[in-house]
Write a protein that holds these residues in place. Sequence first.
Motif, PDB file in Angstrom:
ATOM      1  N   ALA A  20       0.807  -1.233  -0.174  1.00 46.80           N
ATOM      2  CA  ALA A  20      -0.133   0.128   0.398  1.00 46.80           C
ATOM      3  C   ALA A  20       0.912   0.815   0.230  1.00 46.80           C
ATOM      4  O   ALA A  20       0.470   1.892  -0.132  1.00 46.80           O
ATOM      5  CB  ALA A  20      -0.366   0.016   1.321  1.00 46.80           C
ATOM      6  N   THR A  21       2.025   1.410   0.495  1.00 45.66           N
ATOM      7  CA  THR A  21       3.147   2.405   0.806  1.00 45.66           C
ATOM      8  C   THR A  21       3.723   2.318  -0.647  1.00 45.66           C
ATOM      9  O   THR A  21       3.592   3.748  -0.941  1.00 45.66           O
ATOM     10  CB  THR A  21       4.067   2.510   2.103  1.00 45.66           C
ATOM     11  N   ALA A 186      -5.950  10.249   4.890  1.00 39.84           N
ATOM     12  CA  ALA A 186      -6.586   9.106   5.092  1.00 39.84           C
ATOM     13  C   ALA A 186      -6.016   7.852   5.139  1.00 39.84           C
ATOM     14  O   ALA A 186      -4.197   7.875   5.277  1.00 39.84           O
ATOM     15  CB  ALA A 186      -6.541   8.247   3.337  1.00 39.84           C
ATOM     16  N   VAL A 187      -6.462   6.527   6.349  1.00 40.36           N
ATOM     17  CA  VAL A 187      -5.059   6.323   7.270  1.00 40.36           C
ATOM     18  C   VAL A 187      -5.569   4.677   6.281  1.00 40.36           C
ATOM     19  O   VAL A 187      -7.325   5.097   5.959  1.00 40.36           O
ATOM     20  CB  VAL A 187      -5.912   6.174   8.654  1.00 40.36           C
ATOM     21  N   ILE A 188      -4.634   3.918   6.099  1.00 44.19           N
ATOM     22  CA  ILE A 188      -4.685   2.257   6.139  1.00 44.19           C
ATOM     23  C   ILE A 188      -4.504   1.792   6.856  1.00 44.19           C
ATOM     24  O   ILE A 188      -3.751   1.505   7.398  1.00 44.19           O
ATOM     25  CB  ILE A 188      -3.706   1.950   4.545  1.00 44.19           C
ATOM     26  N   LEU A 189      -5.202   0.449   7.455  1.00 38.24           N
ATOM     27  CA  LEU A 189      -5.067   0.175   8.514  1.00 38.24           C
ATOM     28  C   LEU A 189      -4.615  -1.284   7.509  1.00 38.24           C
ATOM     29  O   LEU A 189      -4.745  -2.058   6.791  1.00 38.24           O
ATOM     30  CB  LEU A 189      -6.205  -0.883   9.641  1.00 38.24           C
ATOM     31  N   ALA A 361      -6.293  -3.114   4.567  1.00 41.26           N
ATOM     32  CA  ALA A 361      -6.358  -4.410   3.232  1.00 41.26           C
ATOM     33  C   ALA A 361      -4.837  -5.243   4.269  1.00 41.26           C
ATOM     34  O   ALA A 361      -5.006  -4.824   5.096  1.00 41.26           O
ATOM     35  CB  ALA A 361      -5.012  -3.384   2.345  1.00 41.26           C
ATOM     36  N   GLY A 362      -4.722  -6.556   3.990  1.00 35.52           N
ATOM     37  CA  GLY A 362      -4.727  -7.982   4.369  1.00 35.52           C
ATOM     38  C   GLY A 362      -5.623  -8.100   4.894  1.00 35.52           C
ATOM     39  O   GLY A 362      -6.469  -8.321   4.778  1.00 35.52           O
ATOM     40  N   GLU A 363      -4.647  -9.160   5.641  1.00 32.71           N
ATOM     41  CA  GLU A 363      -5.610 -10.243   6.684  1.00 32.71           C
ATOM     42  C   GLU A 363      -5.989  -8.785   7.887  1.00 32.71           C
ATOM     43  O   GLU A 363      -7.465  -9.953   7.818  1.00 32.71           O
ATOM     44  CB  GLU A 363      -4.390 -10.709   7.744  1.00 32.71           C
ATOM     45  N   ILE A 385      -2.966  -7.958  -3.772  1.00 35.38           N
ATOM     46  CA  ILE A 385      -3.572  -6.944  -5.123  1.00 35.38           C
ATOM     47  C   ILE A 385      -4.250  -5.961  -4.189  1.00 35.38           C
ATOM     48  O   ILE A 385      -3.791  -4.680  -4.549  1.00 35.38           O
ATOM     49  CB  ILE A 385      -4.596  -7.861  -5.411  1.00 35.38           C
ATOM     50  N   PHE A 386      -4.487  -5.938  -3.031  1.00 33.51           N
ATOM     51  CA  PHE A 386      -5.333  -4.907  -1.725  1.00 33.51           C
ATOM     52  C   PHE A 386      -4.972  -4.151  -1.197  1.00 33.51           C
ATOM     53  O   PHE A 386      -5.683  -3.524  -1.239  1.00 33.51           O
ATOM     54  CB  PHE A 386      -6.796  -5.929  -1.424  1.00 33.51           C
ATOM     55  N   GLY A 387      -3.605  -4.583  -1.340  1.00 34.96           N
ATOM     56  CA  GLY A 387      -2.728  -3.586  -0.759  1.00 34.96           C
ATOM     57  C   GLY A 387      -2.048  -2.286  -2.114  1.00 34.96           C
ATOM     58  O   GLY A 387      -2.984  -1.799  -1.580  1.00 34.96           O
ATOM     59  N   ARG A 388      -1.769  -2.609  -2.746  1.00 36.40           N
ATOM     60  CA  ARG A 388      -1.873  -1.719  -3.380  1.00 36.40           C
ATOM     61  C   ARG A 388      -3.398  -1.043  -4.052  1.00 36.40           C
ATOM     62  O   ARG A 388      -3.323  -0.011  -4.008  1.00 36.40           O
ATOM     63  CB  ARG A 388      -1.243  -2.914  -4.836  1.00 36.40           C
TER      64      ARG A 388
END
Length: 560
Positions: A20-21, A186-189, A361-363, A385-388
């Motif tokens: 994601a980063t 935006a924050v991504i967990l 994204a992720g687990e 896939i979903f990280g991106r």
Amino acid sequence: MSVYQHDVIVVGAGLAGMRATIAAQSRGANVAMISKVHPVRSHSNAAQGGINAALTSRGDSWEDHALATVKGSDYLADQDAVEVMCQEAGAALIELEHMGVIFSRDEDGRLGTRRFGGQEQARTFFVADITGAAMLHVLYEQIMHSKVRVYEEWFVTSLVMEDGECRGVVAIELMTGQLHLIKAKAVILATGGSGRVYEPTTNGMVVTADGHALAYRAGAAIMDMEMVQYHPTTLKGNGVLITEAARGEGAYLLNSDGDRFMQKYAPHMMELASRDVVSRSEQTEINEGRGVDGCVFLDLRHLGRELIETKLSYIQEVAGDFANVDLSKQPIPIRPGNHYIMGGIKTDVHGATSIPGLYAAGECACVSVHGANRLGANSLLDTIIFGRRAGEAAAARATEVGDKPVPESVLSVDKEAIRSFLSRKPNKDMAAKIRLEMGETMNEHVAVFRNEAGMQTALQTIRQLRERYAELAVQDKGQVFNTNLLFTLELGFMLDTAEIICASALARKESRGAHFRTDIPQRDDANWLKHTLAYFTQAGPRIDYAPVTITRWQPQVRSY
Ligand SMILES: Cc1cc2nc3c(=O)[nH]c(=O)nc-3n(C[C@H](O)[C@H](O)[C@H](O)COP(=O)(O)OP(=O)(O)OC[C@H]3O[C@@H](n4cnc5c(N)ncnc54)[C@H](O)[C@@H]3O)c2cc1C
């Protein structure tokens, strides 16, 4: 206290967080990544067996991968999300290769594959039995080249919510004990799984469901949390994983009579049926007296020493160190053990949760591509896939929303909670005791087989443990690397998550995938082909439901 500011903040430095980063940065966002441990100590590092992708150049088809995934999920996965994942898998795999992941090769020098459970095709790509470590180190190199700021050994304690949207995180810098505000558009967990809610588990000590609880407390929808995966081959006692790659390479499962008992339960796929089916079969053999000391056996002897040493050397090391077994000479005792959570923070295929500004994204996320049972080697794929996708969507949001104010008073709730843990006089209850009781209770009652009475017992126990938790004292009063405090805060996240798992499991009055109720053993599509949602309330989770997206594969009777 300091205040920091970024366009996008990614919480987690496992495969999902790193991917994601990289994606957010490549879209021009000012992005930062935060991790409570050194990035390459994330649990992704422990992934052994591989990553799935259907390469058309091999005559494989993404539709076949998607169908296996949907069937594996016991038809609970959202098929639009599965289609996205399986369609994009090939390109993602090649991209990883180009970044520098040295996947193992076959005799002809092409990328090698092995077969994993629940699939007819061999489409699992791997780096010996250290696939996760190989991938994580390559992504970390990319992060190190970039200008991304990494807040290493910082621990997120809560999400900043203003006007119904997420505007950042509150975090402790572990080295100093200081609490800081990090603002973001935006924050991504990407905080990983919840394995340590159970004891034992294959998961690392840091896998404590932080993201699940952070999102839940902030009001996000948490989906399908009753779907907890037990892996068929874990060691007794410590729960250490023996990768599915062993069966992928041809290992047998034997009972105490020396029979390949999977013949009875899954005559076509045998040891490579889906994980829920294999774990239930093993547990049935054990319960009916055809196990030894609570275990059945994994037999690799016929594979020969050379194959074991080249393709499965890590598990040979594990077998030697923890069970004193030479895999080329003796079968190894194994049993089903807690491994993975299919449920998580509900997202769409762009990682967006039900809260504006919050992505996952992720687990820790539930897109949902795994439904009621995940196929082996589909999780690494999910993270990539979903990280991106989450990284791209978060970066896009950052260009759309302006800077919004966050009062510094948002720190006061966490400050007060920490102060009260530290100010109490040490009492007889210690976090470790509560943690063990929680884990053992979950492993006894919300496991491979479940029933109403057991799940009620678990829920009541978790609620009592939460009451004891509220009075807990942290013994170490220091500021620098106070792991005692950290352990206590993690326990709070785990107790919330355990409660969500129990409440969600009690709500589902059927058996599907990993959720098998001995008191209601049938799948019931007429009433229960739907997702379970859990929302925070002071009195405990409020349960609701959402429809399952079906695109082209109607539910069938599932047999392997
Ligand atoms: C032993 C084992 C073997 C596996 N093998 C495979 C396999 O072969 N194939 C496959 O597909 N899947 C496999 N899996 C599953 C897969 O590895 C995981 O689901 C996946 O790696 C999870 O990645 P992630 O990025 O979501 O989280 P993780 O890699 O767990 O990373 C979580 C990150 O979040 C950070 N974090 C968490 N909470 C906080 C907080 N409060 N503050 C700051 N940071 C925080 C952590 O520091 C960490 O960096 C395996 C799992 C295990 C346990």
